[in-house]
Design a protein around this motif. Structure first.
Motif, short mmCIF file in Angstrom:
data_model
loop_
_atom_site.label_atom_id
_atom_site.label_comp_id
_atom_site.label_asym_id
_atom_site.label_seq_id
_atom_site.Cartn_x
_atom_site.Cartn_y
_atom_site.Cartn_z
N GLY A 126 -35.25 14.04 -9.44
CA GLY A 126 -35.13 15.14 -10.42
C GLY A 126 -36.38 15.30 -11.27
N GLY A 144 -28.42 5.33 -20.52
CA GLY A 144 -27.26 5.92 -19.86
C GLY A 144 -26.29 4.91 -19.30
N SER A 145 -25.99 5.07 -18.03
CA SER A 145 -24.89 4.36 -17.38
C SER A 145 -25.17 2.88 -17.19
N SER A 146 -24.09 2.12 -16.90
CA SER A 146 -24.27 0.69 -16.60
C SER A 146 -24.58 0.47 -15.12
N ARG A 147 -24.59 1.55 -14.33
CA ARG A 147 -24.81 1.40 -12.88
C ARG A 147 -26.13 0.67 -12.61
N GLU A 148 -26.01 -0.53 -12.05
CA GLU A 148 -27.22 -1.34 -11.86
C GLU A 148 -28.04 -0.84 -10.68
N GLN A 149 -27.47 0.10 -9.92
CA GLN A 149 -28.24 0.69 -8.82
C GLN A 149 -29.50 1.37 -9.36
N ASP A 204 -29.04 8.54 -14.48
CA ASP A 204 -28.66 9.60 -13.54
C ASP A 204 -29.89 10.10 -12.78
N GLN A 205 -31.08 9.90 -13.32
CA GLN A 205 -32.30 10.21 -12.58
C GLN A 205 -32.64 9.08 -11.60
N GLU A 243 -31.68 -1.43 -9.10
CA GLU A 243 -31.67 -1.87 -7.69
C GLU A 243 -32.49 -0.92 -6.81
N MET A 292 -23.93 7.92 -5.19
CA MET A 292 -23.40 6.60 -5.58
C MET A 292 -22.41 6.03 -4.58
N LYS A 293 -21.83 6.90 -3.74
CA LYS A 293 -20.85 6.40 -2.77
C LYS A 293 -21.54 5.73 -1.59
N ASP A 311 -33.39 8.55 -17.51
CA ASP A 311 -32.01 8.06 -17.55
C ASP A 311 -31.52 7.58 -16.19
N GLY A 365 -25.60 10.38 -9.34
CA GLY A 365 -24.17 10.19 -9.09
C GLY A 365 -23.72 10.67 -7.72
N LEU A 366 -24.35 11.73 -7.25
CA LEU A 366 -23.96 12.31 -5.96
C LEU A 366 -24.11 11.32 -4.82
#
Lengths: 439, 170
Positions: free
Chosen positions: B37, B61-66, B15-16, B69, B23-24, B13, B20-21
């Motif tokens: 993980g 999972g998320s849409s975060r393209e990172q 988050d792996q 990336e 992401m900033k 996923d 999130g931790l």
């Protein structure tokens, strides 16, 4: 020879998804599997994937927004800006909203809840959102799906996006849900039965008597978690319930605006699953996947440290009201931290007026801001080492809400509240009076 | 270019891939924690040209393209999986990270040396004298990957549109 003269558009039954996408692509008809370029009616972005990520790309491309009136920006992921970096991201977001002159909802709640609440969504629209839970818009009969920041920048620059016209998976719920069983239970059961790639990026459409009986906020939970089934969109055909909700949000529709938005009998379906709503029990999903779901009774007596009523799928007005049904006159078990993050400011104010917040507070809940909170794992309220949490959120991936050693169970707001009182995972039906006293 | 295979299971996923931790922070920091993980040594041992092979629903999972990336940042040449989550799949193409669907990954071992032929849709494993056929990409996605992702693709389009306008004015 005769057959060839019959226009295919008349002879062909189509799905709701096909109808919306045909319109957006400027075509009479589209066929599942074909790739089309479609015009976007609305783009929604938030503070995490929005300005800080799209502005550098727009600059690189040397273009502005294709249409500032069709862009809505919502801050929710880094709200309340409780870290230095989070505060910096929020400043940048606010500055961008001013410069680009887009509609901006700052700290008013979670994007998926605020967008329809403020009247931005219309049935039949093609909408992209910079967040994976964007299928929520499908509850209003909009084809809405999530994209990443680079793709969003492309939409903001051109107003267009490519799509592979999806096949439709029809999910029918017959009969009526029993008291204590909600949309979240439907979704957890579906994640367990169909798996998290059960949708394979198809359009999921919910139908049946039990769906028609649901309120808009409950329907939003179903559409939202189409993402957890691996669907691109999670559609529900608009009806009088949809129109009434939108009218309250300032969107006045005539029946002609939405009655055509339905799947025709005989339309091509990839699958049709039918379930008996009356037989559904409250569900919980064990760590670390929504697909690890089963009846709450199988997990009862699992001790918990944290109970969380939050997120777009678990802290809307009706979710808070459901939690209050359980917590009325009761106390959170000693040693359990019950956190509540109302999904929107408007829902929080309504819950305050109705006395719901007082009920939650007197039971021992503490409140977090109207934002994504610990669901997204970005702010300070992350779960610590080895903490066991039961949460009304959509996703329980390992490490998402805190330490990798923390364990998150998913359940409905009723189940979360019942578990908070019991100090262990509990069946909410045991807390609901049969005479409806707490209803 | 050839590289080594890093083999993963089902349901990896976002988050792996992009915790999130982190992401900033910037992409370099995030990439250093990519997949930690499930495989703590991944970010420190993966080298440019290496290939990620996985089971079903990669990138859910998320849409975060990172998530895509981070793999690109680490130099991963491409991801081959039995299936991909839709948003991740789009993000990867948009960022110029090749993602290809395999009907079977049987016989592919962790650490195998391999090369990826994106145009032909082939994963070559010379030491095992095997070639694994992958689903060919649709033409629109192939064109975007060939340009290096959505941003260079759009730059090319806008430049062509400007040239056309100038041509008309002249």
């Amino acid at each position: 020879m005769m057959a060839a003269t019959i226009p295919t558009t008349l002879a062909t039954s189509t799905t709701l998804a096909q109808k919306i996408l045909a319109r957006a692509a400027g075509r009479d008809h589209v066929t599942p599997g074909e790739i089309v370029t479609a015009t976007v009616d609305l783009a929604m972005i938030h503070d995490s994937g929005g300005p800080r990520r799209v502005e550098p790309i727009l600059r690189e491309l040397g273009v502005g927004l294709w249409d500032a009136d069709k862009v809505v920006l919502i801050s929710d992921h880094f709200v309340p800006g409780d870290t230095d970096e989070g505060a910096r991201i929020l400043d940048l977001t606010r500055q961008w909203a001013k410069e680009r002159k887009v509609a901006f909802h700052d700290g008013e709640g979670i994007c998926h809840v605020v967008l329809p609440e403020r009247g931005h969504l219309n049935p039949g629209m093609l909408v992209v959102g910079g967040d994976s839970h964007s299928p929520t818009g499908g509850a209003f009969g909009a084809y809405m799906f999530g994209v990443g920041a680079t793709e969003m920048a492309g939409v903001l620059a051109t107003g267009e996006i490519w799509l592979k016209v999806p096949e439709t998976i029809l999910i029918e719920w017959r009969g009526r849900l029993a008291d204590g069983v909600t949309a979240k239970d439907i979704m957890l059961a579906l994640c367990g039965r169909l798996g998290m790639d059960g949708g394979r990026y198809q359009a999921v459409e919910y139908t049946g008597e039990a769906i028609a009986a649901l309120s808009m906020q409950e329907r939003m939970t179903l559409s939202n978690m189409a993402a957890e089934l691996g669907g691109q969109a999670g559609l529900i055909a608009p009806d009088a319930t949809t129109a009434a909700y939108l009218e309250a949000a300032g969107v006045v529709l005539s029946p002609d605006d939405w009655t055509w938005l339905k799947t025709d009998p005989g339309a091509p379906l990839m699958a049709h699953h039918a379930f008996d709503a009356g037989a559904l029990e409250p569900q919980v999903a064990a760590p670390h996947s929504p697909a690890n779901s089963g009846p709450v009774t199988d997990a009862a007596d699992t001790a918990i440290d944290v109970a969380y009523v939050g997120a777009c799928t678990g802290a809307k007005y009706e979710d808070l009201k459901n939690a209050a049904r359980i917590l009325q006159g009761r106390k959170v078990a000693s040693g359990v931290d019950l956190m509540v993050a109302p999904a929107s400011l408007r829902d929080q104010e309504r819950a305050a007026r109705d006395g719901i917040l007082t009920v939650l507070e007197e039971a021992g809940a503490r409140f977090l801001p109207n934002a994504c909170g610990i669901c997204a794992g970005y702010g300070q309220h992350r779960l610590g080492e080895d903490v066991t949490c039961i949460s009304s959120t959509a996703r329980n991936f390992k490490g998402r809400m805190g330490a990798a050693s923390s364990k998150v169970w998913l359940g409905s707001p009723l189940t979360v509240a019942a578990s908070a009182v019991a100090g262990r995972i509990a069946d909410p039906r045991a807390f609901l009076d049969s005479d409806g006293r707490r209803a | 270019m050839s590289g080594r295979i890093f083999l993963f299971g089902n349901d990896i996923d976002t988050d792996q891939l992009a915790p999130g931790l982190y992401m900033k922070g910037g992409i370099a920091e995030l990439a250093a924690h990519c997949l930690e993980g499930v495989r703590p040594d991944f970010a420190s041992s993966v080298r440019p040209g290496d290939i990620v092979v996985a089971g079903t629903n990669f990138g859910m999972g998320s849409s975060r393209e990172q998530a895509a990336e981070a793999l690109k940042h680490l130099g991963v040449a491409g991801v081959v999986a039995l299936s991909f989550a839709g948003i991740f799949y789009r993000n990867a193409i948009n960022l110029g990270l090749p993602v290809l669907v395999a009907h079977s990954i049987d016989g592919i071992g962790d650490g195998d040396v391999a090369s990826l032929d994106i145009d032909a849709g082939l994963l070559n494993l010379p030491a095992k004298e095997r070639t694994i056929r992958l689903e060919r990409l649709p033409d629109n996605l192939k064109a975007m990957l060939a340009d290096g992702g959505l941003v260079p693709h759009l730059k090319k389009r806008f430049a062509a549109e400007r040239d056309k306008e100038h041509g008309r004015c002249a």
